[in-house]
Design an enzyme around this catalytic site. Structure first.
Site, PDB file in Angstrom:
ATOM      1  CG  HIS A   1       5.824  -9.921   5.652  1.00 46.13           C
ATOM      2  ND1 HIS A   1       6.491 -10.169   4.476  1.00 46.13           N
ATOM      3  CD2 HIS A   1       5.826  -8.584   5.790  1.00 46.13           C
ATOM      4  CE1 HIS A   1       6.851  -9.039   3.924  1.00 46.13           C
ATOM      5  NE2 HIS A   1       6.462  -8.056   4.706  1.00 46.13           N
TER       6      HIS A   1
ATOM      7  CG  HIS B   1      -8.509  -3.232   5.314  1.00 47.86           C
ATOM      8  ND1 HIS B   1      -8.059  -1.962   5.581  1.00 47.86           N
ATOM      9  CD2 HIS B   1      -8.197  -3.482   4.026  1.00 47.86           C
ATOM     10  CE1 HIS B   1      -7.491  -1.471   4.489  1.00 47.86           C
ATOM     11  NE2 HIS B   1      -7.565  -2.362   3.528  1.00 47.86           N
TER      12      HIS B   1
ATOM     13  CG  HIS C   1      21.116 -13.753   7.300  1.00 48.47           C
ATOM     14  ND1 HIS C   1      21.895 -14.619   6.560  1.00 48.47           N
ATOM     15  CD2 HIS C   1      21.983 -12.948   7.930  1.00 48.47           C
ATOM     16  CE1 HIS C   1      23.165 -14.348   6.755  1.00 48.47           C
ATOM     17  NE2 HIS C   1      23.251 -13.335   7.582  1.00 48.47           N
TER      18      HIS C   1
ATOM     19  CB  CYS D   1       4.180  -6.985   2.437  1.00 49.90           C
ATOM     20  SG  CYS D   1       5.409  -5.735   2.067  1.00 49.90           S
TER      21      CYS D   1
END
Lengths: 496, 454
Positions: A391, A303, A420, A224
Site C-alpha cells: 500500500h 488487528h 509518484h 486504507c
C-alpha cells in the site's frame, strides 16, 4: 581487491549451499518417493510379466470387498471435492483515471496552502517540508472542490466526486469485461471517510438499475486496508452463494476530509491523499475460470486494536479550533512494523516453501531453548512471491517494508511509482500497483502476487493471488499514457 | 443590488507538467511596464440550449490544455541576481474566477459603464510575497438570460494588449479545434546587426531622450476620478476625418491612417476641453513594433513603444497639423531606432520605477488587434471587445480599437479614459460631434460603489 575474493568466493559458495538446501527441503517428498518407486520398478522387472500375472490371480478378491472399497473411495473423494472451498476468480479490474484538469502540481498546492493559511506560516512550512519528501509527483489529482480558494467541501461536492470516481471505474469495468449490471449478485463498496445516507452502494445500484435481490454491503470507517477486507467479505459470500458474481468498489472520497486547520499532526493527510478508485470483478463460476486473470489463494487479516496505542495512532478528531481532521501519531511506523510482523507470522506457514519454514522453526527453537540473543530469522518472502504490492501510504511505509522484508528496489517499484503518479489513493492503491506490474509486462502465468495494506485500527491485511492467465500488456488503463516514462528516479528531497 | 455575483475562485493548471528548472527572462520593454496591468473583456452570445456552467466548464478545460504551451503564463515572478524580474516556470497555474450576471449580454451592453465592466474582469494587485501572486487572471461571467463575458487581466510586465489578444485567440482556437493556429514563441528581442558603427550619436535620439526623461520623473499621483467612454466611428465618418486631416497643401504626402486621424482629432479635442489656448497638451503615442522589428506573429511579450509627439505651434482645431505631427513621429520609429532604444535601456542598470504612461495624454494604436477572430464556438463571434491599460493616472488615455467585422474597413472604436467632467465635456465637443460617433459606453453615473472583488 585480493582481500575481497575470499569473501566473494565465500559468499558464492554460501549461495550454492543455500540453493541446494532449498531444493532438497522443498522437494523432500519427491526425493523420498523416487527411491521407493525405483525399488518397486526394479522388483517388478525382476519378477517378470508371468510372475506378476500369477501374483495377481492369487489375490482373492471378494465381490463385496471390491464394492465396499470402491464406494469408500468414491465417498471419500466426493467429500473431499465438496468440502473444498470454492475458488474465487478475479476476472478483471478497472482503476479510475482522474481527468488531467484535476492535476495538482506542488507549486499550486503550496500556493493554495499559503493563501488559505496565511496567518500560519509555520504550518505552511511544515506542509512544504512534507511535500518535498513525500515521494509524490506533479501529476497527482485532487477533486474539483479542493481546487477552490478557499476549498468548498460541501456534501454535494462529495457526492459529485463519489459519482465521478465510482461510476467511471464501474463503467470501465463493465466495458472491459462485458459484464451487465443485472448479472451482479453481490456488491461491496468501501469508502472510509464519506458515508452518506443512502449509502454509496445504494448510489451504484440506483445508477445501474441492479437487481432487487442483490446482496449489497457498504464498508466505511475501516481505513486504507478496507480494500482487502472487502475482498475477504466477497470471498466469504462467494462460498455461500454458488455461481455468483461479486463486484467490489474500493475508493476514498477526499472532498469532505480536507483539513482546514493548522495542527501539524493533522496536515499530513492533506499532503498525501489523492483522488482514486478501483472496481473489481470477482466470480466463483466455472465459466469465468477460463477468462479470469487471477485466483485468490489466501486472505490474512490482523488487528492490533486491542492495544491502546495502536488504536489511537490514526484517529479522526477535532482540533482545538473545532476543525475535524485525521491525526497521525508519531508511533505510526513502529506500530505498522508490529502489525506487519503479526501478519507475516500468520501468512508465512501458508505460503512459504518448506525450506524457509524449517529455517524459521529452527531459529525459533534455537532462540527459545538455546540462546534468546540469536537474531530472529526473517523468512525470505521473495521465494514465496514474484510480485509485491505494498500500500502506497507514504514513502516511509514503503521504505520500512522494504527494509523489514529485505526486498529489492524492483520489488517495491510498483508501490513507489504508484505513489509518484497517483499519490496515496488509500484502499485502491493496491490495484494501481497491480496495474503497473501488468503494464510493464512483468506478470506471467503462475506468478504469485502479495498485496499488503495497512489501515486505521490498527490493521494489517493482506491477500495472495495467483495469475492463471497469460496477461498481455493492456492498451488502456491508468498507466497507458505514461508507462513509458516510468520508472522515474524519485529524489530524496524535491526542492520547491 | 449587485448585478455580477461571484461563484468561486480557483486555479487552473496546465494539463502537462512543466519540466523543473525552467526560467523565462523578461526583456527591457517588459520590465519598463512593471506598474501597469492590462484588462480585456470580450462578449459573446451563446446557444439557447446551453445549461448554466457548461460554457465555463468547456472553456476551463480548453484553457488547461492551452496552458501546456505557455509555461510563462503559469509561472511566478522572481528576481535575478542582478535584481531584475524574471519568470520561474514553476507550473503554479492561473487564477480563474467564475461569476454570474443578471440579464442577457445584449441588455448589459446597452447600459454599462467602466465600473460595471471592470467587475467582469478580476484583478489582484501585486502583493507582498510576489512568488505566490498569479500574473494572469481569467474571469468567466455567464449571463443568466444568455451570453458569456470572457475577462482576462495580466501584469503588463508579461504582455501587452496585443499579446493578450493573441493568447485569447489561441485559447479560442484550442476550444474550437483542439489546436492553436499560431503557437507561441518565446525569444529575446532582436539585436542590432553585426555592422559595428559607433555606439554614440544614434540616428534617432529623440526616442531615447523621451524614455530618459520619463524614467527620471517621480511616480505620479492620481488626482481626479477617471472614467471611460467608448465611441464608435463609422466607416464614412473615419474617411471624412482622414480627408479633413490631410494637409491641404501637400497632395504627395500619404494620407493619414485611421489611427493618425483619430489620434489627431482627440488630441485637438481634449486639449480644448482641458482649456489650453496656445498649443496642444503633451501627447505620446504608443505603437506596436512587431512588424517593424520583423517579429513572428506568435511572439510573446511586450513590443509596444511610446514616443512623444511635439505639439508646439499647433493651434486649436488645426487637425491636419496634428495628424501630420503624429505621422512624422510614426515614420521615424523604425527598426534601427527601436533597437538603439533597447540597447540603451539594457545599459541602464537601474530599476524602472516610473509609469511610462503616467504623465501625458497617451494614444495607443490597437487598431489591428485581432479580437474579433477569437471564436470559441462555431458561429459565435465576439460581439464586443473592451481594452483597458491600468492604472490611468496621466492626462488621459485613448485606445484606438478595431470595429466588429462587417462595419467597413475604416470604422474604428475608440475608448477614452479621462477625469469624469472632462469626459462629459468631450462628448459635447463640436469637432467630435461632427463625426457623429455612436456612444457605446457612457461615463459612470454618479452612484455608490458597486460590488468589486469581495
Amino acid at each position: 581487491m585480493p582481500q575481497r575474493s575470499p569473501e566473494f568466493s565465500g559468499s558464492v559458495k554460501l549461495k550454492y549451499v543455500k540453493l541446494g538446501y532449498q531444493y532438497l527441503v522443498n522437494h523432500f517428498l519427491t526425493f523420498l518417493l523416487v527411491p521407493v518407486i525405483a525399488g518397486i520398478l526394479l522388483e517388478l522387472i525382476r519378477l517378470g510379466p508371468d510372475e506378476i500375472a500369477t501374483l495377481w490371480k492369487s489375490l482373492q478378491f471378494d465381490f463385496i470387498q471390491i464394492l465396499c472399497s470402491s464406494y469408500l473411495i468414491i465417498f471419500i473423494s466426493t467429500l473431499y471435492f465438496v468440502s473444498r472451498p470454492r475458488p474465487v476468480y478475479l476476472v478483471d479490474y478497472a482503476c479510475y483515471k482522474p481527468p488531467v484538469t484535476c492535476r495538482v502540481p506542488f507549486s499550486c498546492f503550496m500556493e493554495h496552502s499559503r493563501l488559505i493559511l496565511s496567518t500560519e506560516p509555520k504550518s505552511v512550512e511544515f506542509q512544504m517540508r512534507i511535500l518535498e519528501r513525500s515521494g509524490l509527483g506533479e501529476e497527482t489529482c485532487l477533486p474539483p472542490a479542493i481546487h477552490y480558494i478557499p476549498p468548498a467541501p460541501s456534501m454535494e461536492a462529495a457526492r459529485k466526486e463519489a459519482e465521478m470516481v465510482i461510476f467511471s471505474a464501474v463503467d470501465t469495468l463493465f466495458k472491459k469485461t462485458g459484464l451487465e449490471a443485472k448479472d451482479v449478485d453481490i456488491l461491496i463498496v468501501n469508502c472510509s471517510l464519506f458515508s452518506p445516507t443512502p449509502s454509496l452502494t445504494a448510489m451504484v445500484i440506483n445508477k445501474y438499475k441492479m437487481r432487487g435481490d442483490i446482496k449489497s454491503f457498504n464498508l466505511s470507517g475501516m481505513g486504507c486496508s478496507a480494500g482487502m477486507i472487502s475482498i475477504n467479505l466477497a470471498r466469504d459470500l462467494l462460498q455461500s452463494y454458488p455461481n455468483s458474481i461479486a463486484v467490489v468498489v474500493s475508493t476514498e472520497i477526499i472532498t469532505p476530509n480536507y483539513y482546514q486547520g493548522k495542527e501539524r499532526s493533522m496536515l499530513l493527510p492533506n499532503c498525501l491523499f489523492r483522488m482514486g478508485g478501483a472496481a473489481i470483478f470477482l466470480s466463483n463460476r466455472r465459466s469465468d475460470s477460463i477468462r479470469a486473470k487471477y485466483r485468490l489463494l489466501h486472505v490474512v487479516r490482523t488487528h492490533k486494536g486491542a492495544d491502546d496505542k495502536a488504536y489511537r495512532c490514526v484517529f479522526e478528531e477535532e482540533d482545538p479550533e473545532g476543525k475535524s481532521g485525521i491525526s497521525l501519531s508519531k508511533d505510526l511506523m513502529a506500530i505498522a512494523g508490529e502489525a506487519l510482523k503479526s501478519n507475516i507470522t500468520t501468512i508465512g506457514p501458508l505460503v512459504l516453501p518448506a525450506s524457509e519454514q524449517l529455517l524459521f522453526l529452527m531459529s525459533l527453537m534455537g532462540r527459545k531453548f538455546f540462546n534468546p540473543k540469536w537474531k530472529p530469522y526473517i523468512p525470505d518472502f521473495k521465494q514465496a512471491f514474484d510480485h509485491f504490492c505494498i500500500h502506497a501510504g507514504g514513502r516511509a511505509v514503503i521504505d520500512e517494508l522494504q527494509k523489514n522484508l529485505q526486498l529489492s528496489a524492483e520489488h517495491v517499484e510498483a508501490s513507489r511509482m504508484t505513489l509518484h503518479r497517483f499519490g496515496n489513493t488509500s484502499s485502491s492503491s493496491l490495484w494501481y500497483e497491480l496495474s503497473y506490474i501488468e503494464a510493464k509486462g512483468r506478470m506471467r502465468k503462475g506468478n504469485r502476487v502479495w498485496q499488503i495494506a495497512f489501515g486505521s485500527g490498527f490493521k494489517c491485511n493482506s491477500a495472495v493471488w495467483k495469475c492463471i492467465k497469460s496477461i498481455e500488456i493492456p492498451t488502456d488503463g491508468p498507466w497507458s499514457d505514461c508507462i513509458d516514462r516510468y520508472p522515474v528516479h524519485i529524489p530524496e528531497v524535491v526542492k520547491l | 443590488m449587485a448585478e455580477v455575483s461571484w461563484i468561486c475562485k480557483r486555479t487552473v493548471v496546465s494539463t502537462k507538467p512543466v519540466e523543473a528548472g525552467k526560467f523565462c527572462p523578461l526583456s527591457v520593454l517588459d520590465r519598463i511596464m512593471e506598474h501597469n496591468h492590462v484588462r480585456v473583456v470580450l462578449y459573446y452570445r451563446c446557444p439557447k440550449e446551453r445549461k448554466a456552467g457548461e460554457s465555463t466548464r468547456m472553456l476551463r478545460e480548453s484553457l488547461a490544455e492551452l496552458l501546456s504551451a505557455y509555461p510563462i503564463v503559469t509561472g511566478r515572478l522572481l528576481k535575478t541576481a542582478e535584481g531584475h524580474w524574471m519568470i520561474k516556470c514553476n507550473d503554479a497555474g492561473v487564477r480563474m474566477v467564475e461569476a454570474r450576471a443578471k440579464g442577457s449580454v445584449d441588455k448589459w451592453l446597452q447600459n454599462f459603464d467602466r465600473e460595471k465592466e471592470l467587475n467582469l474582469v478580476h484583478w489582484e494587485p501585486m502583493f507582498h510575497k510576489l512568488y505566490f501572486w498569479s500574473t494572469f487572471y481569467v474571469q468567466l461571467t455567464e449571463f443568466e438570460e444568455g451570453g458569456l463575458a470572457v475577462g482576462l487581466s495580466c501584469g503588463h510586465l508579461l504582455s501587452d494588449p496585443i499579446c493578450v489578444t493573441i493568447f485569447i485567440k489561441a485559447w479560442a482556437d484550442m476550444t474550437l479545434n483542439g489546436k492553436m493556429v499560431t503557437p507561441p514563441l518565446f525569444h529575446r528581442l532582436p539585436r542590432r546587426g553585426q555592422c559595428n558603427e559607433t555606439t554614440n550619436p544614434q540616428p534617432f535620439p529623440e526616442l531615447i531622450n523621451y524614455y530618459k526623461s520619463t524614467l527620471e520623473k517621480p511616480v505620479p499621483v492620481v488626482q481626479a476620478k477617471q472614467t471611460t467612454i467608448k465611441l464608435a466611428f463609422g466607416d464614412e465618418m473615419v474617411r471624412s476625418c482622414i480627408a479633413m486631416s490631410h494637409a491641404p497643401g501637400s497632395p504627395d504626402e500619404p494620407s493619414p491612417t485611421p489611427f493618425q486621424a483619430l489620434a489627431g482629432l482627440f488630441w485637438v479635442g481634449i486639449s480644448k476641453i482641458k482649456g489650453l489656448r496656445n498649443g496642444l497638451i503633451s501627447m505620446s503615442i504608443c505603437l506596436d513594433m512587431r512588424k517593424v522589428l520583423g517579429l513572428d506573429k506568435g511572439f510573446f511579450g511586450n513590443c509596444m513603444v511610446y514616443n512623444q509627439v511635439p505639439g508646439d505651434g499647433i493651434e486649436e482645431y488645426e487637425l491636419s497639423k496634428a495628424a501630420n505631427a503624429i505621422r512624422e513621429v510614426v515614420d521615424t520609429m523604425d527598426a534601427e531606432g527601436i533597437m538603439n532604444l533597447i540597447e540603451w535601456m539594457e545599459g541602464k542598470a537601474d530599476q524602472f520605477s516610473c509609469l511610462m504612461n503616467g504623465y501625458d495624454l497617451i494614444c495607443v494604436n490597437l487598431e489591428h488587434v485581432d479580437s474579433y477572430s477569437a471564436i470559441f464556438e462555431e458561429n459565435f463571434k465576439p460581439i464586443h471587445a473592451s481594452y483597458y491599460i491600468e492604472p490611468t493616472v496621466g492626462e488621459g488615455m485613448i485606445l484606438v480599437l478595431p470595429s466588429p467585422p462587417g462595419e467597413g474597413s475604416f470604422s474604428r472604436v475608440v475608448m477614452i479614459t479621462l477625469p469624469e467632467d472632462e469626459a462629459i465635456n468631450l462628448l459635447e465637443d463640436k469637432l467630435i460631434q461632427q463625426f457623429s460617433p455612436t456612444i457605446l459606453m457612457m461615463a459612470d453615473k454618479k452612484h455608490t460603489t458597486a460590488n468589486s472583488d469581495p
